[in-house]
Design a protein around this motif. Structure first.
Motif, PDB file in Angstrom:
ATOM      1  N   ASP A   1       0.807  -1.217   0.000  1.00  0.00           N
ATOM      2  CA  ASP A   1       0.000   0.000   0.000  1.00  0.00           C
ATOM      3  C   ASP A   1       0.842   1.269   0.000  1.00  0.00           C
ATOM      4  O   ASP A   1       0.314   2.351  -0.265  1.00  0.00           O
ATOM      5  N   VAL A   2       2.144   1.145   0.312  1.00  0.00           N
ATOM      6  CA  VAL A   2       2.964   2.346   0.482  1.00  0.00           C
ATOM      7  C   VAL A   2       4.348   2.247  -0.155  1.00  0.00           C
ATOM      8  O   VAL A   2       5.190   3.113   0.057  1.00  0.00           O
ATOM      9  N   ALA A   3       4.608   1.182  -0.928  1.00  0.00           N
ATOM     10  CA  ALA A   3       5.954   0.998  -1.480  1.00  0.00           C
ATOM     11  C   ALA A   3       5.902   0.224  -2.796  1.00  0.00           C
ATOM     12  O   ALA A   3       4.872  -0.328  -3.169  1.00  0.00           O
ATOM     13  N   LEU A   4       7.042   0.191  -3.446  1.00  0.00           N
ATOM     14  CA  LEU A   4       7.247  -0.626  -4.645  1.00  0.00           C
ATOM     15  C   LEU A   4       8.375  -1.603  -4.355  1.00  0.00           C
ATOM     16  O   LEU A   4       9.238  -1.335  -3.523  1.00  0.00           O
ATOM     17  N   ALA A   5       8.385  -2.720  -5.072  1.00  0.00           N
ATOM     18  CA  ALA A   5       9.475  -3.689  -4.900  1.00  0.00           C
ATOM     19  C   ALA A   5       9.796  -4.335  -6.236  1.00  0.00           C
ATOM     20  O   ALA A   5       8.955  -4.419  -7.131  1.00  0.00           O
ATOM     21  N   ARG A   6      11.020  -4.794  -6.332  1.00  0.00           N
ATOM     22  CA  ARG A   6      11.501  -5.504  -7.518  1.00  0.00           C
ATOM     23  C   ARG A   6      12.503  -6.541  -7.027  1.00  0.00           C
ATOM     24  O   ARG A   6      13.276  -6.268  -6.110  1.00  0.00           O
ATOM     25  N   SER A   7      12.490  -7.719  -7.617  1.00  0.00           N
ATOM     26  CA  SER A   7      13.410  -8.748  -7.152  1.00  0.00           C
ATOM     27  C   SER A   7      13.904  -9.615  -8.298  1.00  0.00           C
ATOM     28  O   SER A   7      13.327  -9.630  -9.385  1.00  0.00           O
ATOM     29  N   GLY A   8      14.981 -10.319  -8.014  1.00  0.00           N
ATOM     30  CA  GLY A   8      15.569 -11.235  -8.976  1.00  0.00           C
ATOM     31  C   GLY A   8      16.498 -12.185  -8.254  1.00  0.00           C
ATOM     32  O   GLY A   8      16.584 -12.186  -7.031  1.00  0.00           O
ATOM     33  N   ASP A   9      17.182 -13.018  -9.027  1.00  0.00           N
ATOM     34  CA  ASP A   9      18.029 -14.027  -8.405  1.00  0.00           C
ATOM     35  C   ASP A   9      19.299 -14.234  -9.210  1.00  0.00           C
ATOM     36  O   ASP A   9      19.384 -13.901 -10.378  1.00  0.00           O
TER      37      ASP A   9
ATOM     38  N   GLY B   1      21.882 -17.625  -8.966  1.00  0.00           N
ATOM     39  CA  GLY B   1      22.221 -18.840  -8.239  1.00  0.00           C
ATOM     40  C   GLY B   1      21.231 -19.102  -7.134  1.00  0.00           C
ATOM     41  O   GLY B   1      20.026 -19.169  -7.368  1.00  0.00           O
ATOM     42  N   ASN B   2      21.711 -19.194  -5.913  1.00  0.00           N
ATOM     43  CA  ASN B   2      20.881 -19.501  -4.756  1.00  0.00           C
ATOM     44  C   ASN B   2      20.630 -18.249  -3.901  1.00  0.00           C
ATOM     45  O   ASN B   2      20.274 -18.345  -2.741  1.00  0.00           O
ATOM     46  N   THR B   3      20.841 -17.081  -4.492  1.00  0.00           N
ATOM     47  CA  THR B   3      20.693 -15.808  -3.782  1.00  0.00           C
ATOM     48  C   THR B   3      19.588 -14.976  -4.421  1.00  0.00           C
ATOM     49  O   THR B   3      19.495 -14.898  -5.639  1.00  0.00           O
ATOM     50  N   VAL B   4      18.768 -14.365  -3.573  1.00  0.00           N
ATOM     51  CA  VAL B   4      17.694 -13.487  -4.034  1.00  0.00           C
ATOM     52  C   VAL B   4      18.035 -12.058  -3.637  1.00  0.00           C
ATOM     53  O   VAL B   4      18.515 -11.796  -2.539  1.00  0.00           O
ATOM     54  N   ASN B   5      17.758 -11.135  -4.545  1.00  0.00           N
ATOM     55  CA  ASN B   5      17.989  -9.717  -4.345  1.00  0.00           C
ATOM     56  C   ASN B   5      16.629  -9.013  -4.426  1.00  0.00           C
ATOM     57  O   ASN B   5      15.899  -9.178  -5.400  1.00  0.00           O
ATOM     58  N   ILE B   6      16.276  -8.256  -3.372  1.00  0.00           N
ATOM     59  CA  ILE B   6      14.982  -7.561  -3.350  1.00  0.00           C
ATOM     60  C   ILE B   6      15.215  -6.072  -3.147  1.00  0.00           C
ATOM     61  O   ILE B   6      15.836  -5.661  -2.169  1.00  0.00           O
ATOM     62  N   GLY B   7      14.688  -5.268  -4.050  1.00  0.00           N
ATOM     63  CA  GLY B   7      14.713  -3.827  -3.901  1.00  0.00           C
ATOM     64  C   GLY B   7      13.376  -3.349  -3.352  1.00  0.00           C
ATOM     65  O   GLY B   7      12.324  -3.747  -3.862  1.00  0.00           O
ATOM     66  N   LEU B   8      13.402  -2.541  -2.299  1.00  0.00           N
ATOM     67  CA  LEU B   8      12.197  -1.957  -1.704  1.00  0.00           C
ATOM     68  C   LEU B   8      12.315  -0.451  -1.817  1.00  0.00           C
ATOM     69  O   LEU B   8      13.283   0.136  -1.317  1.00  0.00           O
ATOM     70  N   ILE B   9      11.347   0.193  -2.462  1.00  0.00           N
ATOM     71  CA  ILE B   9      11.429   1.619  -2.753  1.00  0.00           C
ATOM     72  C   ILE B   9      10.305   2.372  -2.059  1.00  0.00           C
ATOM     73  O   ILE B   9       9.125   2.058  -2.244  1.00  0.00           O
ATOM     74  N   ALA B  10      10.676   3.372  -1.265  1.00  0.00           N
ATOM     75  CA  ALA B  10       9.706   4.240  -0.599  1.00  0.00           C
ATOM     76  C   ALA B  10       9.392   5.421  -1.509  1.00  0.00           C
ATOM     77  O   ALA B  10      10.229   5.830  -2.317  1.00  0.00           O
ATOM     78  N   LYS B  11       8.203   5.988  -1.342  1.00  0.00           N
ATOM     79  CA  LYS B  11       7.823   7.091  -2.233  1.00  0.00           C
ATOM     80  C   LYS B  11       8.454   8.428  -1.853  1.00  0.00           C
ATOM     81  O   LYS B  11       8.535   9.323  -2.682  1.00  0.00           O
ATOM     82  N   ASP B  12       8.920   8.543  -0.610  1.00  0.00           N
ATOM     83  CA  ASP B  12       9.612   9.773  -0.220  1.00  0.00           C
ATOM     84  C   ASP B  12      10.407   9.544   1.074  1.00  0.00           C
ATOM     85  O   ASP B  12      10.406   8.450   1.624  1.00  0.00           O
ATOM     86  N   GLU B  13      11.053  10.581   1.553  1.00  0.00           N
ATOM     87  CA  GLU B  13      11.937  10.508   2.720  1.00  0.00           C
ATOM     88  C   GLU B  13      11.201  10.044   3.988  1.00  0.00           C
ATOM     89  O   GLU B  13      11.742   9.275   4.773  1.00  0.00           O
TER      90      GLU B  13
ATOM     91  N   LEU C   1      12.792 -19.431  -8.844  1.00  0.00           N
ATOM     92  CA  LEU C   1      13.388 -18.142  -9.173  1.00  0.00           C
ATOM     93  C   LEU C   1      13.048 -17.115  -8.096  1.00  0.00           C
ATOM     94  O   LEU C   1      12.115 -17.288  -7.325  1.00  0.00           O
ATOM     95  N   GLY C   2      13.788 -16.031  -8.079  1.00  0.00           N
ATOM     96  CA  GLY C   2      13.572 -15.001  -7.065  1.00  0.00           C
ATOM     97  C   GLY C   2      12.629 -13.901  -7.488  1.00  0.00           C
ATOM     98  O   GLY C   2      12.430 -12.943  -6.746  1.00  0.00           O
ATOM     99  N   LYS C   3      12.011 -14.011  -8.654  1.00  0.00           N
ATOM    100  CA  LYS C   3      11.159 -12.936  -9.160  1.00  0.00           C
ATOM    101  C   LYS C   3       9.932 -12.675  -8.297  1.00  0.00           C
ATOM    102  O   LYS C   3       9.416 -11.572  -8.278  1.00  0.00           O
ATOM    103  N   CYS C   4       9.448 -13.683  -7.593  1.00  0.00           N
ATOM    104  CA  CYS C   4       8.237 -13.523  -6.791  1.00  0.00           C
ATOM    105  C   CYS C   4       8.522 -12.942  -5.403  1.00  0.00           C
ATOM    106  O   CYS C   4       7.594 -12.540  -4.698  1.00  0.00           O
ATOM    107  N   PHE C   5       9.773 -12.872  -5.000  1.00  0.00           N
ATOM    108  CA  PHE C   5      10.091 -12.424  -3.641  1.00  0.00           C
ATOM    109  C   PHE C   5       9.716 -10.957  -3.404  1.00  0.00           C
ATOM    110  O   PHE C   5       9.345 -10.584  -2.301  1.00  0.00           O
ATOM    111  N   GLY C   6       9.818 -10.111  -4.414  1.00  0.00           N
ATOM    112  CA  GLY C   6       9.444  -8.703  -4.248  1.00  0.00           C
ATOM    113  C   GLY C   6       7.973  -8.561  -3.915  1.00  0.00           C
ATOM    114  O   GLY C   6       7.594  -7.855  -2.970  1.00  0.00           O
ATOM    115  N   ALA C   7       7.122  -9.252  -4.686  1.00  0.00           N
ATOM    116  CA  ALA C   7       5.682  -9.210  -4.422  1.00  0.00           C
ATOM    117  C   ALA C   7       5.377  -9.797  -3.055  1.00  0.00           C
ATOM    118  O   ALA C   7       4.504  -9.300  -2.331  1.00  0.00           O
TER     119      ALA C   7
END
Length: 112
Positions: A8-16, A18-30, A89-95
């Motif tokens: 409700d208050v952020a965006l996310a994007r993720s990927g993988d 190997g065996n590691t997942v990377n998740i980006g979490l983005i806030a709309k402001d400070e 895959l790590g694509k679903c981790f952001g959601a």
């Protein structure tokens, strides 16, 4: 205080890789970034992914873009063709992270 899901208050994007997942979490402001900094900790993210992330969760802060990068190790059951998971895959981790609940002051929803 109100309890909301990050979706409700952020965006996310993720990927993988190997065996590691990377998740980006983005806030709309400070303001939101500071709230996430207090509440969306490595420990809370690891607990949110209990049973999926078996390794460490490391949080990197990116204040200039109001974002965080979470690196989750040993998170894909071996990764790629080594995993027996249906979704290896790590694509679903952001959601999935966007379902995490945080406490938000009512004032955060008032337009300034």
């Amino acid at each position: 205080m109100t309890v909301v899901q990050l979706k409700d208050v952020a965006l996310a994007r993720s990927g993988d890789k190997g065996n590691t997942v990377n998740i980006g979490l983005i806030a709309k402001d400070e303001r939101w970034y500071q709230l996430f900094k207090e509440q969306v900790t490595s420990e809370k993210v690891k607990n949110h992914f209990k049973g999926l992330v078996e390794g460490e969760v490391t949080r990197y802060e990116l204040p200039n873009v109001h974002a965080f990068n979470f690196v989750c190790t040993n998170a894909l059951g071996g990764g790629g063709s080594n995993s027996l998971r249906l979704d290896n895959l790590g694509k679903c981790f952001g959601a999935n992270l966007l379902r995490l609940e945080i406490k938000v002051p009512h004032s955060m929803f008032v337009e300034e």
